[in-house]
Write an enzyme that holds these catalytic residues in place. Structure first.
Site, PDB file in Angstrom:
ATOM      1  N   GLU A 197       0.863  -1.193   0.000  1.00 47.44           N
ATOM      2  CA  GLU A 197       0.000   0.000   0.000  1.00 47.44           C
ATOM      3  C   GLU A 197       0.890   1.229   0.000  1.00 47.44           C
ATOM      4  O   GLU A 197       1.841   1.313   0.772  1.00 47.44           O
ATOM      5  CB  GLU A 197      -0.886  -0.017   1.253  1.00 47.44           C
ATOM      6  CG  GLU A 197      -1.715   1.251   1.430  1.00 47.44           C
ATOM      7  CD  GLU A 197      -2.533   1.234   2.730  1.00 47.44           C
ATOM      8  OE1 GLU A 197      -2.906   0.143   3.222  1.00 47.44           O
ATOM      9  OE2 GLU A 197      -2.793   2.328   3.257  1.00 47.44           O
ATOM     10  N   GLU A 202      -2.541  11.713   2.878  1.00 49.38           N
ATOM     11  CA  GLU A 202      -3.400  11.191   3.947  1.00 49.38           C
ATOM     12  C   GLU A 202      -3.329  12.134   5.147  1.00 49.38           C
ATOM     13  O   GLU A 202      -2.245  12.557   5.547  1.00 49.38           O
ATOM     14  CB  GLU A 202      -2.947   9.778   4.365  1.00 49.38           C
ATOM     15  CG  GLU A 202      -3.928   9.105   5.311  1.00 49.38           C
ATOM     16  CD  GLU A 202      -3.571   7.648   5.601  1.00 49.38           C
ATOM     17  OE1 GLU A 202      -2.406   7.278   5.420  1.00 49.38           O
ATOM     18  OE2 GLU A 202      -4.466   6.898   6.036  1.00 49.38           O
TER      19      GLU A 202
END
Ligand SMILES: *[C@@H]1O[C@H](CO)[C@@H](O)[C@H](O)[C@H]1NC(C)=O
Ligand SMILES: *[C@@H]1O[C@H](CO)[C@@H](O)[C@H](O)[C@H]1NC(C)=O
Ligand SMILES: *[C@@H]1O[C@H](CO)[C@@H](O)[C@H](O)[C@H]1NC(C)=O
Ligand SMILES: *[C@@H]1O[C@H](CO)[C@@H](O)[C@H](O)[C@H]1NC(C)=O
Ligand SMILES: *[C@@H]1O[C@H](CO)[C@@H](O)[C@H](O)[C@H]1NC(C)=O
Length: 384
Positions: A197, A202
C-alpha cells in the site's frame, strides 16, 4: 500512535576483548606451570591460550566484515537516474469517475460511514461525485441532519491496476474537518498487505500538521537506510505487523495539506514507483516544475530526475520494492472516524475535536462542507 522504531541491531562496535596471554608464570587452565621463556613466543603458549588467541582473531575479523557491510549499507543509495516515461492514462473531464469502482461494503477501517454506490453518489439529491470538463469532486453528504448510523461518503478504486509508473495528481482542494480521514493512495485491497500500500496523501480531522506519506507492507521492508527527503520520519518499519500497522510514515510541512494547501490554490502531488524505490513530491501551485504540463491535452512526460528533493523517499536498500508492491489500484476516499481519525487519542487529545466522533458525524451535517476532494486531473506515465 507512532513509535519511533530506531532499533539498529547494526550499531554494535566490535573490538578485541582478549588481551595478550597471561604472564608465563601463571597457572594455565590445564593446571600446569608454564615453561620458562617469553610470554610472546607462541611456542610457549598452552593449547588453551592458542585457542583463545585464534578466537580473538576470528572475532576481530568478523567485526571488520560486519562493520564493512553496515558501512556499505548506510552509504548505499539506489540509482534513480532518468527513465523515459510516456503518458499511459489521463483521468480527467466529465468521464473521470467512469474509470472507478465504488466500494460499498463495511468500512475495513471501522469508520462511522456508509460508502455509497455510483448511483447514489452521482444523484442530483446527493451529488457526492461530480465531474465537469475541468475538474472532479468527491465529497461527504452535508444534508442529513440525523446520520445516526453513519454519514454517506465515497470510496473509489481504479479499475486499472499498475505495477510501476509516475503518478501525477493535480489537486485543487483537499478535505478536512473534525472526524474526517482523507486519503489518496494505491493498494490492492484484495491482496493486502502482500501486494503493499502506497499512501500518497493522507490526513485526519482538522489536518493542520501536514500530509503523511506512508508505505504498508508484508514483513521485511525497512527504511532504516540512507534517504534523501525533506519530510520528517515518523517510523522506519513498513511491515503491517509493527506498531499496530502504523506503516513507515513521513510527515510533510503544514502547507502540504488541508486549509493551508487549499487557500494556496492546491498543487501537484507526484509519486514515482520503480524498482529502485518510491518517491513522493509535493509542489504548491505557484512552484510546479516547468516540465509538468498543467494542460491535460499536453502529453509531454515530465522528468523527476530534474526535480528538487522529494517530500518522502522510500529507497529499495532494505526493502525489495518490486516484490512488495504489485497490482496497485488508485484509491480515493473520505472516511469518517474509524481507527485513525476516531481514536480518542487522536480525535480528542491531539486534534481537540468536540465530544464523541460518532456524535459529531451524526449531528453536524454542515461541518462537512469542508470535506471535499477536488482534482483537475490524475495522470499516469510508464517507462518502457
Ligand atoms: C453538483 O455539484 C457541482 C459542483 O459543486 C455543481 O456544479 C452542480 O450544480 C451540482 N449538481 C446538482 C444537481 O446540484
Ligand atoms: C497484518 O497482515 C496480516 C496478514 O494479512 C494480518 O493477519 C494482520 O492482522 C495484520 N496486522 C495488522 C495490525 O493489521
Ligand atoms: C507541453 O508541456 C511541456 C512541459 O511543460 C512544454 O515544454 C511544451 O512546450 C508543451 N507543449 C505544448 C504544445 O504546449
Ligand atoms: C496481479 O494481477 C494479475 C491479473 O489479475 C494476476 O494474474 C496476478 O497473479 C497478480 N499478481 C499478484 C502478485 O497478485
Ligand atoms: C458541531 O460542531 C460544533 C463546531 O465545531 C461543535 O461545537 C459541536 O459540539 C458539534 N456538535 C456535535 C454534536 O458534535
Amino acid at each position: 500512535m507512532y513509535q519511533n522504531v530506531n532499533t539498529r541491531e547494526t550499531e554494535m562496535i566490535y573490538s578485541p576483548t582478549h588481551g595478550p596471554p597471561p604472564p608465563y608464570d601463571s597457572i594455565d587452565s590445564l593446571g600446569k606451570t608454564a615453561p620458562n621463556g617469553s610470554t610472546w613466543n607462541p611456542k610457549n603458549w598452552s593449547k588453551v591460550t592458542i585457542l583463545c588467541v585464534i578466537a580473538a582473531v576470528v572475532v576481530v575479523i568478523a567485526g571488520i566484515i560486519v562493520g564493512a557491510v553496515i558501512g556499505t549499507r548506510e552509504n548505499s543509495y539506489p540509482d534513480y537516474s532518468a527513465l523515459a516515461y510516456t503518458l499511459e492514462d489521463t483521468y480527467s473531464g466529465t468521464g473521470f469517475f467512469d474509470n472507478f469502482d465504488y466500494f460499498t461494503g463495511y468500512d475495513p477501517t471501522s469508520g462511522f460511514v456508509h460508502y455509497v454506490d455510483s448511483e447514489v453518489a452521482d444523484s442530483q439529491q446527493y451529488n457526492l461525485t461530480y465531474a465537469s470538463s475541468s475538474s472532479a469532486i468527491l465529497r461527504v453528504d452535508t444534508t442529513d441532519t440525523d446520520a445516526s448510523t453513519g454519514r454517506y461518503s465515497v470510496r473509489i478504486t481504479s479499475k486499472k491496476q499498475y505495477n510501476s509508473g509516475l503518478f501525477v495528481f493535480d489537486i485543487v482542494n483537499t478535505p478536512y474537518g473534525c472526524s474526517t480521514w482523507n486519503a489518496l493512495w494505491l493498494s490492492d485491497p484484495n491482496n493486502w498487505p502482500t501486494n503493499g500500500e502506497i499512501d500518497i496523501v493522507e490526513a485526519v480531522n482538522q489536518a493542520t500538521s501536514g500530509n503523511q506519506a506512508t508505505l504498508h507492507t508484508a514483513s521485511d521492508c525497512k527504511m532504516n537506510v540512507k534517504r534523501k527527503q525533506t519530510g520528517t520520519v515518523l517510523s522506519k518499519n513498513c511491515y503491517n505487523g509493527t506498531d499496530n500497522n502504523a506503516g513507515c510514515g513521513v510527515q510533510g510541512a503544514p502547507s502540504t495539506y488541508g486549509q493551508a494547501l487549499n487557500t494556496a490554490g492546491g498543487g501537484i502531488y507526484a509519486m514515482e514507483w520503480r524498482p529502485e524505490g518510491i518517491r513522493i513530491w509535493f509542489f504548491p501551485r505557484a512552484s510546479i516544475p516547468s516540465d509538468i504540463p498543467t494542460d491535460v491535452s499536453n502529453t509531454t512526460a515530465p522528468d523527476p530526475s530534474t526535480w528538487p528533493t522529494p517530500l518522502a523517499d522510500f529507497p529499495n536498500t532494505n526493502c525489495d520494492i518490486s516484490s512488495h508492491f504489485r497490482n496497485q489500484s488508485i484509491i480515493a476516499n473520505i472516511d469518517l472516524c474509524g481507527t485513525w481519525a476516531g481514536a480518542t487519542s487522536v480525535y480528542s487529545d491531539e486534534d481537540h475535536c468536540p465530544g464523541l466522533c460518532s456524535d459529531f458525524v451524526a449531528g453536524n451535517n454542515t461541518a462537512f462542507e469542508t470535506a471535499v476532494w477536488q482534482w483537475n486531473s490524475w495522470r499516469v506515465y510508464t517507462a518502457a
